[in-house]
Scaffold this active site. Structure first.
Site, PDB file in Angstrom:
ATOM      1  N   GLY A   1     -14.102  -2.952  -0.268  1.00 42.59           N
ATOM      2  CA  GLY A   1     -15.440  -2.360  -0.270  1.00 42.59           C
ATOM      3  C   GLY A   1     -15.620  -1.281  -1.317  1.00 42.59           C
TER       4      GLY A   1
ATOM      5  N   GLY B   1     -11.677  -8.021  -1.835  1.00 38.91           N
ATOM      6  CA  GLY B   1     -10.622  -8.372  -0.876  1.00 38.91           C
ATOM      7  C   GLY B   1     -10.110  -9.788  -1.057  1.00 38.91           C
TER       8      GLY B   1
ATOM      9  N   LYS C   1     -21.467 -15.487  -0.570  1.00 38.75           N
ATOM     10  CA  LYS C   1     -22.882 -15.172  -0.364  1.00 38.75           C
ATOM     11  C   LYS C   1     -23.504 -14.336  -1.469  1.00 38.75           C
ATOM     12  CE  LYS C   1     -22.380 -14.553   4.532  1.00 38.75           C
ATOM     13  NZ  LYS C   1     -22.277 -13.332   5.277  1.00 38.75           N
TER      14      LYS C   1
ATOM     15  N   ARG D   1       0.826  -1.208   0.000  1.00 35.54           N
ATOM     16  CA  ARG D   1       0.000   0.000   0.000  1.00 35.54           C
ATOM     17  C   ARG D   1       0.862   1.259   0.000  1.00 35.54           C
ATOM     18  NH1 ARG D   1      -5.587  -1.493   3.193  1.00 35.54           N
ATOM     19  NH2 ARG D   1      -6.584  -1.993   1.228  1.00 35.54           N
TER      20      ARG D   1
HETATM   21  P1  ADP Z   1     -14.442 -10.836  -2.262  1.00 32.11           P
HETATM   22  O1  ADP Z   1     -13.872 -10.541  -0.893  1.00 32.11           O
HETATM   23  O2  ADP Z   1     -13.364 -10.894  -3.318  1.00 32.11           O
HETATM   24  O3  ADP Z   1     -15.577  -9.931  -2.619  1.00 32.11           O
HETATM   25  P2  ADP Z   1     -16.126 -12.922  -1.232  1.00 32.11           P
HETATM   26  O4  ADP Z   1     -15.883 -12.424   0.156  1.00 32.11           O
HETATM   27  O5  ADP Z   1     -17.466 -12.697  -1.806  1.00 32.11           O
HETATM   28  O6  ADP Z   1     -15.020 -12.338  -2.232  1.00 32.11           O
HETATM   29  O7  ADP Z   1     -15.891 -14.481  -1.311  1.00 32.11           O
HETATM   30  C1  ADP Z   1     -14.736 -15.125  -0.875  1.00 32.11           C
HETATM   31  C2  ADP Z   1     -15.040 -16.401  -0.141  1.00 32.11           C
HETATM   32  O8  ADP Z   1     -15.916 -17.241  -0.860  1.00 32.11           O
HETATM   33  C3  ADP Z   1     -13.790 -17.181   0.114  1.00 32.11           C
HETATM   34  O9  ADP Z   1     -13.559 -17.269   1.496  1.00 32.11           O
HETATM   35  C4  ADP Z   1     -14.085 -18.545  -0.503  1.00 32.11           C
HETATM   36  O10 ADP Z   1     -13.598 -19.629   0.253  1.00 32.11           O
HETATM   37  C5  ADP Z   1     -15.581 -18.567  -0.516  1.00 32.11           C
HETATM   38  N1  ADP Z   1     -16.097 -19.569  -1.458  1.00 32.11           N
HETATM   39  C6  ADP Z   1     -15.931 -19.644  -2.783  1.00 32.11           C
HETATM   40  N2  ADP Z   1     -16.541 -20.722  -3.291  1.00 32.11           N
HETATM   41  C7  ADP Z   1     -17.109 -21.374  -2.256  1.00 32.11           C
HETATM   42  C8  ADP Z   1     -17.889 -22.569  -2.129  1.00 32.11           C
HETATM   43  N3  ADP Z   1     -18.197 -23.330  -3.190  1.00 32.11           N
HETATM   44  N4  ADP Z   1     -18.306 -22.917  -0.895  1.00 32.11           N
HETATM   45  C9  ADP Z   1     -17.983 -22.165   0.166  1.00 32.11           C
HETATM   46  N5  ADP Z   1     -17.272 -21.037   0.115  1.00 32.11           N
HETATM   47  C10 ADP Z   1     -16.821 -20.641  -1.078  1.00 32.11           C
END
Ligand code: ADP
Ligand code: MG
Length: 389
Positions: free
Chosen positions: A368, A345, A198, A34
């Site tokens: 975010g 993230g 989610k 950073r």
């Molecule tokens: P970002 O932070 O890039 O926006 P998210 O927080 O939405 O991404 O998602 C990341 C998480 O999703 C990771 O911890 C990953 O393990 C989880 N994940 C991805 N695929 C699956 C799955 N099939 N089942 C459970 N968790 C999952």
């Protein structure tokens, strides 16, 4: 929108809000990326003979004890090494020592002010964008440049507050981020890879991307809610019950754009792992990654794309072998000549930790903030043209 290039910085006191929110343990910086990503803006200001006053937050300050672990002093030392130049650290966020130091500045001097969130001990003055604090910090300079992308979705005194009282613009880091995540002007076809855990976290994002993108490839945990919405059994896979209807809606509205997995890598209650077609997931199985057939299917869409934006790992990448889908998508991207952007993230840390940093045209540094941009929101900390200047 004004950028740092639009101002005459010569001999001006230029306040730059940077993001020096680095991971730190016992006063040791664990990752200085950073700091490095703000260097070109700082160097530019020095080159143009500005007096450079840097503001940043570090961590969260809730009690007096938090202050010791979150001082920017170690950052000033690292910054000084990176700039190969003295950086004067002021261990306070307001007061005589700070004001005198600024009065004594010569052009090309650099001052780093202590963690702006120390002000949160004063009724959250920084984080609640206390007007008096924003006005005070603004009084210390002539021009304000915001280059702290990762906090630009928040209205704090050190970004939005100051910009209310000074001619303001953005630095190179924010400019790069805005350009990378600009869906309106992206070369087409524009393909989005969506994954992560989610659906509920990504409703705004899906709504906006469905409108703007040509293809939406859905993997990761969230795919299973979409699969369920097609009345297919998903066993114990992640399900966002409250959003099955939303998923149905999206599938109906955007049936030509949304592409769902056709196979799944599962683990059962005994720990056995197997890949199956998407409609063959057994009751005690949990889908944790996309399978080879899905990777091939996604590849067809990716090969034709001119812009690819990826948010959300397509599998449970933290554990082998469920990192395979995410890795294979990286391998496909490696050989594609398109603008390739990763944002979010976990997405950023996944592609970096799996060793694919160089595959991407841009990896967005703001979790975010990147998501809000992709949702089509305006960021309060990005100084949009103001009438009064
Ligand atoms: P970002 O932070 O890039 O926006 P998210 O927080 O939405 O991404 O998602 C990341 C998480 O999703 C990771 O911890 C990953 O393990 C989880 N994940 C991805 N695929 C699956 C799955 N099939 N089942 C459970 N968790 C999952
Ligand atoms: Mg996340």
């Amino acid at each position: 929108m004004k950028t740092i290039r639009d101002f005459d910085l010569n001999n001006k006191k230029v306040i730059i809000r940077v993001d020096f929110n680095v991971p730190m343990k016992d006063g040791v910086i664990l990752d200085d990326n950073r700091i490095k990503s703000s260097l070109d803006t700082i160097k530019y200001a020095i080159e143009k003979n500005a007096k450079v006053i840097l503001l940043s937050h570090l961590g969260r300050i809730k009690t007096v004890e938090d202050k010791d672990n979150n001082s920017l002093k170690p950052v000033s030392i690292r910054l000084s090494e990176l700039l190969n130049k003295n950086v004067l650290f002021i261990p306070e966020t307001r007061g005589k020592q700070l004001e005198d130091a600024i009065d004594n500045m010569k052009s090309k001097d650099v001052i780093l002010v202590e963690n702006t969130r120390y002000e949160d001990l004063n009724e959250k003055a920084e984080s609640s964008n206390n007007e008096e604090l924003g006005r005070y910090w603004a009084s210390l300079g002539d021009i304000f440049i915001n280059d702290a992308f990762a906090t630009s979705h928040r209205s704090h005194a050190s970004n939005v507050g100051i910009s209310t009282y000074l001619p303001s613009g953005i630095g190179f880091l924010i400019e790069r981020e805005l350009k990378a995540l600009d869906l309106e002007n992206a070369d087409r076809p524009l393909t989005i890879i969506l994954g992560g855990a989610k659906v509920s976290d990504k409703i705004g994002l899906i709504n906006n991307l469905a409108l703007k993108a040509d293809n939406i490839l859905i993997g990761g945990g969230m795919a299973y809610t979409f699969i369920k919405a097609c009345d297919i059994n998903i066993g114990q896979s992640l399900l966002d019950k409250d959003n099955i209807e939303f998923a149905k809606d999206m599938l109906k509205k955007y049936k030509d754009k949304i592409v769902l997995p056709i196979d799944s890598v599962n683990r059962d209650s005994k720990g056995n792992i197997r890949t199956c077609f998407i409609n063959e997931i057994k009751e005690d199985e949990t889908g944790l990654d996309i399978g080879i057939q899905t990777i091939k299917l996604f590849k067809n869409y990716l090969l034709d794309s001119k812009t690819i934006i990826w948010n959300g790992p397509v599998g449970y990448f933290e554990e082998k072998p469920f990192d395979n889908g995410t890795k294979e998508i990286c391998n496909i991207l490696k050989n594609i000549d398109a603008k390739k952007i990763a944002g979010g993230g976990d997405t950023a840390s996944a592609v970096i930790n799996l060793g694919y940093k160089d595959v991407f045209t841009h990896i967005s540094t703001g979790g975010g903030a990147s998501l809000e941009l992709l949702e089509g929101k305006k960021l309060p900390g990005v100084i949009y043209e103001k009438e009064n200047y």
